[in-house]
Design an enzyme around this catalytic site. Structure first.
Site, PDB file in Angstrom:
ATOM      1  N   GLU A 284      53.479  19.537  45.285  1.00 43.27           N
ATOM      2  CA  GLU A 284      52.466  18.493  45.509  1.00 43.27           C
ATOM      3  C   GLU A 284      51.573  18.333  44.278  1.00 43.27           C
ATOM      4  O   GLU A 284      50.369  18.545  44.351  1.00 43.27           O
ATOM      5  CB  GLU A 284      51.573  18.889  46.696  1.00 43.27           C
ATOM      6  CG  GLU A 284      52.302  19.306  47.952  1.00 43.27           C
ATOM      7  CD  GLU A 284      51.403  20.049  48.947  1.00 43.27           C
ATOM      8  OE1 GLU A 284      50.253  20.409  48.607  1.00 43.27           O
ATOM      9  OE2 GLU A 284      51.866  20.263  50.081  1.00 43.27           O
ATOM     10  N   PRO A 285      52.127  17.974  43.118  1.00 43.38           N
ATOM     11  CA  PRO A 285      51.262  17.849  41.949  1.00 43.38           C
ATOM     12  C   PRO A 285      50.415  16.571  41.990  1.00 43.38           C
ATOM     13  O   PRO A 285      50.882  15.536  42.461  1.00 43.38           O
ATOM     14  CB  PRO A 285      52.256  17.793  40.780  1.00 43.38           C
ATOM     15  CG  PRO A 285      53.511  17.253  41.369  1.00 43.38           C
ATOM     16  CD  PRO A 285      53.534  17.647  42.817  1.00 43.38           C
ATOM     17  N   GLY A 286      49.197  16.660  41.516  1.00 44.82           N
ATOM     18  CA  GLY A 286      48.319  15.489  41.420  1.00 44.82           C
ATOM     19  C   GLY A 286      47.858  15.309  39.985  1.00 44.82           C
ATOM     20  O   GLY A 286      48.430  14.540  39.214  1.00 44.82           O
ATOM     21  N   ARG A 323      33.228  13.862  37.440  1.00 43.35           N
ATOM     22  CA  ARG A 323      33.613  15.260  37.221  1.00 43.35           C
ATOM     23  C   ARG A 323      32.581  16.072  36.445  1.00 43.35           C
ATOM     24  O   ARG A 323      32.321  17.226  36.808  1.00 43.35           O
ATOM     25  CB  ARG A 323      35.001  15.360  36.576  1.00 43.35           C
ATOM     26  CG  ARG A 323      36.114  14.729  37.441  1.00 43.35           C
ATOM     27  CD  ARG A 323      37.512  14.933  36.869  1.00 43.35           C
ATOM     28  NE  ARG A 323      37.850  16.331  36.788  1.00 43.35           N
ATOM     29  CZ  ARG A 323      37.804  17.052  35.683  1.00 43.35           C
ATOM     30  NH1 ARG A 323      37.497  16.493  34.526  1.00 43.35           N
ATOM     31  NH2 ARG A 323      38.080  18.329  35.718  1.00 43.35           N
ATOM     32  N   TYR A 327      31.458  19.236  38.522  1.00 42.47           N
ATOM     33  CA  TYR A 327      32.042  20.532  38.143  1.00 42.47           C
ATOM     34  C   TYR A 327      31.657  20.959  36.738  1.00 42.47           C
ATOM     35  O   TYR A 327      32.317  21.830  36.167  1.00 42.47           O
ATOM     36  CB  TYR A 327      33.576  20.481  38.162  1.00 42.47           C
ATOM     37  CG  TYR A 327      34.261  19.753  39.278  1.00 42.47           C
ATOM     38  CD1 TYR A 327      34.265  20.266  40.574  1.00 42.47           C
ATOM     39  CD2 TYR A 327      34.958  18.578  39.028  1.00 42.47           C
ATOM     40  CE1 TYR A 327      34.953  19.607  41.586  1.00 42.47           C
ATOM     41  CE2 TYR A 327      35.643  17.917  40.041  1.00 42.47           C
ATOM     42  CZ  TYR A 327      35.631  18.438  41.315  1.00 42.47           C
ATOM     43  OH  TYR A 327      36.320  17.787  42.307  1.00 42.47           O
ATOM     44  N   CYS A 353      20.149   6.865  37.732  1.00 45.05           N
ATOM     45  CA  CYS A 353      18.861   7.560  37.793  1.00 45.05           C
ATOM     46  C   CYS A 353      19.006   8.967  38.351  1.00 45.05           C
ATOM     47  O   CYS A 353      18.589   9.258  39.475  1.00 45.05           O
ATOM     48  CB  CYS A 353      17.888   6.740  38.612  1.00 45.05           C
ATOM     49  SG  CYS A 353      17.685   5.109  37.916  1.00 45.05           S
ATOM     50  N   GLU A 354      19.650   9.822  37.584  1.00 44.19           N
ATOM     51  CA  GLU A 354      19.852  11.239  37.917  1.00 44.19           C
ATOM     52  C   GLU A 354      19.978  11.985  36.602  1.00 44.19           C
ATOM     53  O   GLU A 354      20.714  11.534  35.712  1.00 44.19           O
ATOM     54  CB  GLU A 354      21.191  11.457  38.653  1.00 44.19           C
ATOM     55  CG  GLU A 354      21.342  10.813  39.993  1.00 44.19           C
ATOM     56  CD  GLU A 354      20.606  11.529  41.111  1.00 44.19           C
ATOM     57  OE1 GLU A 354      20.204  12.705  40.923  1.00 44.19           O
ATOM     58  OE2 GLU A 354      20.431  10.901  42.159  1.00 44.19           O
ATOM     59  N   TYR A 381      41.101  12.164  39.449  1.00 39.03           N
ATOM     60  CA  TYR A 381      39.809  12.529  40.046  1.00 39.03           C
ATOM     61  C   TYR A 381      38.640  11.837  39.350  1.00 39.03           C
ATOM     62  O   TYR A 381      37.570  12.427  39.202  1.00 39.03           O
ATOM     63  CB  TYR A 381      39.625  14.054  40.086  1.00 39.03           C
ATOM     64  CG  TYR A 381      40.739  14.742  40.844  1.00 39.03           C
ATOM     65  CD1 TYR A 381      40.846  14.603  42.227  1.00 39.03           C
ATOM     66  CD2 TYR A 381      41.719  15.480  40.187  1.00 39.03           C
ATOM     67  CE1 TYR A 381      41.882  15.190  42.926  1.00 39.03           C
ATOM     68  CE2 TYR A 381      42.760  16.072  40.882  1.00 39.03           C
ATOM     69  CZ  TYR A 381      42.835  15.924  42.259  1.00 39.03           C
ATOM     70  OH  TYR A 381      43.868  16.505  42.950  1.00 39.03           O
TER      71      TYR A 381
HETATM   72  C1  LIG Z   1      44.468  18.220  45.848  1.00 39.51           C
HETATM   73  C2  LIG Z   1      45.702  18.808  46.402  1.00 39.51           C
HETATM   74  C3  LIG Z   1      46.866  18.851  45.642  1.00 39.51           C
HETATM   75  C4  LIG Z   1      46.927  18.412  44.202  1.00 39.51           C
HETATM   76  O1  LIG Z   1      46.184  19.218  43.372  1.00 39.51           O
HETATM   77  P1  LIG Z   1      46.227  18.991  41.768  1.00 39.51           P
HETATM   78  O2  LIG Z   1      45.350  20.043  41.229  1.00 39.51           O
HETATM   79  O3  LIG Z   1      45.681  17.620  41.540  1.00 39.51           O
HETATM   80  O4  LIG Z   1      47.634  19.118  41.348  1.00 39.51           O
HETATM   81  C5  LIG Z   1      48.014  19.362  46.235  1.00 39.51           C
HETATM   82  N1  LIG Z   1      48.005  19.798  47.512  1.00 39.51           N
HETATM   83  C6  LIG Z   1      46.891  19.772  48.276  1.00 39.51           C
HETATM   84  C7  LIG Z   1      46.950  20.273  49.669  1.00 39.51           C
HETATM   85  C8  LIG Z   1      45.708  19.283  47.748  1.00 39.51           C
HETATM   86  O5  LIG Z   1      44.602  19.278  48.501  1.00 39.51           O
END
Ligand SMILES: *Cc1c(COP(=O)(O)O)cnc(C)c1O
Length: 425
Positions: A284-286, A323, A327, A353-354, A381
């Site tokens: 599940e890469p994002g 971000r 973070y 305004c922060e 993100y």
């Molecule tokens: C956010 C998320 C991802 C992706 O994370 P990345 O750091 O963007 O790769 C994969 N699985 C789950 C369950 C998430 O919440």
């Protein structure tokens, strides 16, 4: 690769002193669409995906893009056409996948707080799997599935209790996190799931954090998950797929995460050594698919020299680029058309305004009001976490493909930001 390519961003480079993405001058994008504007490189997204695909050659794998990183419909369309499924975390994301032409059978549903309505919507569409995060969720999902006369395909998100060595807000696989089922309760929870008539156990998953830049936490998590698969199957519950989540980091500021194919070479070697090499795998890469594919272009509104600090005030802010405020994250900031001459030390800040509205602190830049800056590594993100704070319309977004520029989201007007509101009589 070009000598003027920026670190970690092979499709962004200076050509004749002007910053280009693929074959497009980013100054032209800013002039045509206004600022702030996000620009994404299609080639960069596809080459990030290709690194995973190379790593998995000859294996049974399905890649699910974790769309919360960047959920623009055109971005989803690019990944759907390239064969990806989607990891969603809400009913809204489910609707987006469908609007982008994605297939329900290639959707997995993560998240700690799925509602009954979201479960029903996903069951009726026939998604691939629910990644269940608690025993309470199992019971409710069973109930909803039975009411529809269905069996819900489930995987349990197990918390392997490994430290991904990243920012605490983006580490998710430690004992103190809200995510997943504790490792020591996993077998018991699997037995419960297997006993519920509205559920069908299909897999196991974990996701230990985000912006991970070392292989070790993944290798540790994999060992812990495989130990569990052995125990769960010994209890008579077959596990069809193993999902290792996402989390691989990108280069924001000299970070050196392993390449996706190199990381998976190590992980697949471990799977082979433990006899799981031919299992159905999922990931599940994002961030690692989109983060370095995007920049945010923003004009300098004013220069404000000060006694302690010089400020460079730009027209993008924490509502566009959350971000740093959330973070303390670092984004490189570079001029679209560099000027000759001396640099000065500036804090790059937005108009919100922060005091938390800063984009980059203590940066060496040579800029004047009216110049355009590019905030790098802004593909993940950023827009997906943007807001209308200070009644700022969201930025426009474009997708760059070779020498083509496609507007994929128009800039929000002030009227757009309050269109759902009502005065009282
Ligand atoms: C956010 C998320 C991802 C992706 O994370 P990345 O750091 O963007 O790769 C994969 N699985 C789950 C369950 C998430 O919440």
């Amino acid at each position: 690769m070009n000598a003027n390519t920026l670190p970690g961003q092979p499709h962004i480079a200076y050509q004749a002193n002007t910053l280009c993405m693929e074959n497009v001058k980013l100054a032209d994008v800013a002039a045509q669409f206004g600022t702030p504007v996000f620009a994404y490189s299609k080639a960069s997204m596809l080459s990030a995906l290709a690194a995973y695909q190379r790593g998995f050659a000859g294996r049974k794998v399905q890649i699910f893009y974790a769309m919360k990183a960047n959920s623009n419909l055109a971005v989803l369309q690019v990944f759907a056409k390239a064969g990806c499924g989607f990891d969603i975390v809400s009913g809204g994301e489910l609707a987006r996948v469908l609007a982008a032409g994605g297939a329900p059978e290639k959707i997995i549903f993560s998240g700690v707080g799925k509602t009954r309505a979201e479960m029903k919507q996903a069951l009726e569409l026939g998604i691939a799997c629910f990644n269940v995060e608690s025993e309470a969720e199992l019971e409710v999902l069973n109930d909803v599935a039975l009411s529809l006369g269905q069996k819900a395909p489930v995987s349990l998100r197990v918390n392997p209790n490994v430290d991904p060595k990243t920012h605490p807000y983006i580490s998710t696989g430690l004992k103190g996190n809200k995510f997943g089922v504790a490792h020591e309760n996993a077998v018991k929870t699997y037995k419960r799931a297997a006993a519920l008539p509205g559920l069908s156990v299909v897999g196991i998953d974990c996701h230990i954090g985000s912006q991970i830049t070392e292989a070790m936490p993944y290798l540790d998590a994999m060992d812990r998950i495989l130990d569990l698969v052995v125990d769960i199957e010994a209890a008579g519950i077959p596990i069809h797929h193993i999902d290792f989540g996402g989390g691989l980091g990108i280069d924001y500021n000299g970070d050196t995460p392993p390449a996706a194919d190199a990381l998976w070479q190590q992980l697949l070697a471990k799977l082979d050594a433990r006899g799981f090499g031919q299992r159905q795998l999922m990931i599940e890469p994002g961030r690692s698919l989109v983060g370095n594919a995007g920049v945010c272009l923003s004009d300098v509104v004013f220069m404000k020299p000060g006694e302690q600090k010089n400020f460079c005030i730009i027209d993008a802010a924490m509502n566009d680029l959350p971000r740093p405020a959330m973070y303390q994250a670092f984004h490189q900031i570079v001029p679209v058309r560099p000027r000759a001459g001396a640099m000065t030390l500036v804090d790059v800040v937005g108009p919100v305004c922060e005091s938390g509205d800063w984009i980059g602190r203590d940066r060496e830049l040579n800029v004047q009001a009216g110049d355009t800056l590019a905030v790098l590594s802004a593909g993940a993100y950023c827009m997906s976490m943007s807001s209308n704070y200070n009644t700022r319309g969201r930025a426009a977004e474009v997708l760059i493909d070779g020498d083509q520029v496609h507007l994929i989201r128009k800039r929000e007007t002030a009227a757009d930001t309050f269109q759902g509101e009502h005065l009282v009589p």
